[in-house]
Design an enzyme around this catalytic site. Structure first.
Site, short mmCIF file in Angstrom:
data_model
loop_
_atom_site.label_atom_id
_atom_site.label_comp_id
_atom_site.label_asym_id
_atom_site.label_seq_id
_atom_site.Cartn_x
_atom_site.Cartn_y
_atom_site.Cartn_z
N TYR A 1 31.26 27.94 40.15
CA TYR A 1 31.28 28.18 41.60
C TYR A 1 31.80 29.58 41.85
O TYR A 1 32.78 30.00 41.23
CB TYR A 1 32.19 27.15 42.28
N ASP B 1 34.42 36.14 37.17
CA ASP B 1 34.99 35.66 38.43
C ASP B 1 36.30 34.95 38.09
O ASP B 1 36.30 33.80 37.68
CB ASP B 1 33.99 34.71 39.10
N LYS C 1 42.59 33.82 45.70
CA LYS C 1 43.61 32.77 45.53
C LYS C 1 45.03 33.35 45.30
O LYS C 1 45.62 33.86 46.23
CB LYS C 1 43.17 31.78 44.46
C1 LIG Z 1 37.79 29.64 45.14
C2 LIG Z 1 36.80 30.38 44.36
C3 LIG Z 1 35.90 31.29 44.97
C4 LIG Z 1 35.81 31.45 46.45
O1 LIG Z 1 36.98 31.94 47.03
P1 LIG Z 1 37.20 31.70 48.61
O2 LIG Z 1 38.49 32.45 48.87
O3 LIG Z 1 37.29 30.23 48.80
O4 LIG Z 1 36.05 32.30 49.31
C5 LIG Z 1 35.07 32.03 44.16
N1 LIG Z 1 35.09 31.89 42.83
C6 LIG Z 1 35.93 31.04 42.20
C7 LIG Z 1 35.92 30.95 40.72
C8 LIG Z 1 36.79 30.24 42.96
O5 LIG Z 1 37.58 29.37 42.33
#
Ligand SMILES: *Cc1c(COP(=O)(O)O)cnc(C)c1O
Length: 430
Positions: free
Chosen positions: A149, A244, A272
């Site tokens: 994701y 990511d 985060k």
């Molecule tokens: C949470 C998350 C996102 C998205 O971040 P948001 O601040 O919710 O837009 C993207 N990539 C990863 C791996 C995530 O865990």
């Protein structure tokens, strides 16, 4: 801590009102408790490892806002820094020293990040980095992995199609076919699919993006050799290699999975923990790539509240405290002990098991081999989770309300809190 008597109504009444003004009553879908057979708890207050509902019930929190709160809720030192920042300024939309301090902290500790740009969410970081990668390579296609994701970026709300390796289909309504077609999707843990897709598309791929610790569809810990293979193929064929680390960055250690797997990415995304619980994200990487971003380069990207001072100081306070207290070593050791005991408990009293990495954990049915890709997730995960979640909620333990979300420990989860949790888990198993 005394239970709070709130003037607000019950969670059920609040949810009825919320459904009238927001789709499904929520501002992010998982919060709705969909499929769990009850309406969501409304929370009023938090501290350390705890949440308090509007009814005044206390919960031990293993969701921690889906990861940002590595020190727990409202850590006293972070609170202090945020308070003094509010006395100085909230936002200027102009140059200020707060983002500079956080940027210098990151670039001095993570060699792959020579320059960076702050944004306001993980989604925004990934979205901007993809635009940059396309501009830098003059190519259009993106390669991603099924089960990873990356936020709700249009081009990444795409899943594997039914045909050849790489073929894809939108996983949300509202994504155009053209958009979905630009994204190639392959399974995690499959060198064969990876090689096949590079064979067909090698000169078209702008960027390969992976969660180096996939933790948004269960916890699908990858083999180091597989991730290194992705990096090698990307570099060999002129694609950028992007990690990511929005969930794993500053969670598994100070240098995240880049260090754990020995990676050398061209681009990295964070979010985060980076904002200490405030909306902050960033993308960064090699200088010559980042210099393609406006105002220096041709890639436009901007933000009214980007590098918001409150988020900047909350993030920096969080990271400085983690570093100065050897926070990652302490947290990972405590998590490993907790998860070891949790595993023993689950194995002894049920056919459940737990997969863990650093301070993340995910409960599922026992599997015959490590779960490294979506197709290995045992059947019935939804039902198993639902029953566990509801029983634990009843006992005052709050897990992220979805079968495929991981749990997080924070430094506020002391040995005593974890002992209490294990007692409660034992109580629901026997
Ligand atoms: C949470 C998350 C996102 C998205 O971040 P948001 O601040 O919710 O837009 C993207 N990539 C990863 C791996 C995530 O865990």
């Amino acid at each position: 801590m005394d239970a709070i008597k709130s003037s607000a109504k019950s969670s059920v009444e609040l949810f009825e009102r919320a459904k009238k003004v927001a789709p499904g009553g929520v501002h992010s879908p998982v919060r709705s408790f969909k499929g769990l057979g009850r309406s969501p708890v409304f929370f009023l207050r938090s501290e350390g490892p705890y949440l308090w509902s509007v009814e005044g019930d206390r919960y031990i929190d293993f969701c921690q806002s889906f990861g940002p709160l590595i020190l727990g809720h409202r850590d006293p030192e972070v609170t202090e820094r945020v308070r003094s920042q509010i006395d100085l300024a909230w936002t200027f939309g102009a140059c200020e020293p707060y983002s500079l301090e956080l940027a210098e902290w990151i670039t001095s500790r993570i060699p792959s990040v020579e320059k960076l740009r702050f944004v306001s969410s993980g989604t925004e970081a990934v979205m901007s980095a993809l635009r940059l990668a396309r501009a830098y390579t003059q190519r259009n296609k993106i390669l991603k992995f099924e089960g990873c994701y990356h936020g709700h970026v249009d081009g990444l709300l795409v899943k594997a199609g039914s045909g050849l390796a790489g073929e894809s289909a939108a996983s949300s309504a509202g994504i155009s076919e053209g958009m979905a077609r630009e994204t190639l999707v392959v399974d995690l843990n499959s060198e064969a699919q990876l090689e096949a897709v590079f064979k067909t598309h090698r000169a078209e791929i702008a960027v390969v993006v992976i969660e180096p610790l996939p933790a948004n569809y269960g916890l699908l810990v990858q083999r180091k050799e597989f991730v290194l293979k992705i990096q090698e193929l990307a570099k060999r064929h002129g694609a950028l290699f992007m990690v990511d680390e929005v969930i794993s960055g500053f969670r598994v250690g100070i240098q995240g999975m880049i260090q754990d797997l020995g990676l050398n990415p061209d681009l990295v995304c964070y979010g985060k923990i980076l904002g200490g619980g405030f909306p902050v994200g960033c993308y960064g990487g090699r200088k010559e790539i980042m210099d393609f971003v406006a105002p220096l380069g041709p890639v436009y990207q901007a933000g009214t509240l980007s590098a918001n001072p409150v988020g900047m100081v909350a993030g920096l306070a969080t990271l400085q405290k983690m570093e100065s207290t050897q926070g990652w070593a302490v947290l990972n050791a405590r998590s490993s002990e907790f998860c070891g005991r949790l595993k023993a408990l689950l194995n002894q009293h049920s056919d459940l098991d737990v997969t863990t990495y650093a301070s993340l954990f995910w409960i599922h049915t026992k599997a015959s081999e490590p779960i490294r890709s979506l197709n290995l997730i045992p059947k019935g995960q939804g039902e198993i989770f639902k029953s566990m979640f509801l029983k634990l909620l009843d006992k005052g333990v709050y897990l992220a309300p979805n079968a495929y979300e991981v749990g997080f420990l924070s430094l506020a989860h002391t040995d005593a809190v974890l002992e209490e949790t294990l007692g409660k888990i034992k109580g629901v198993l026997i």
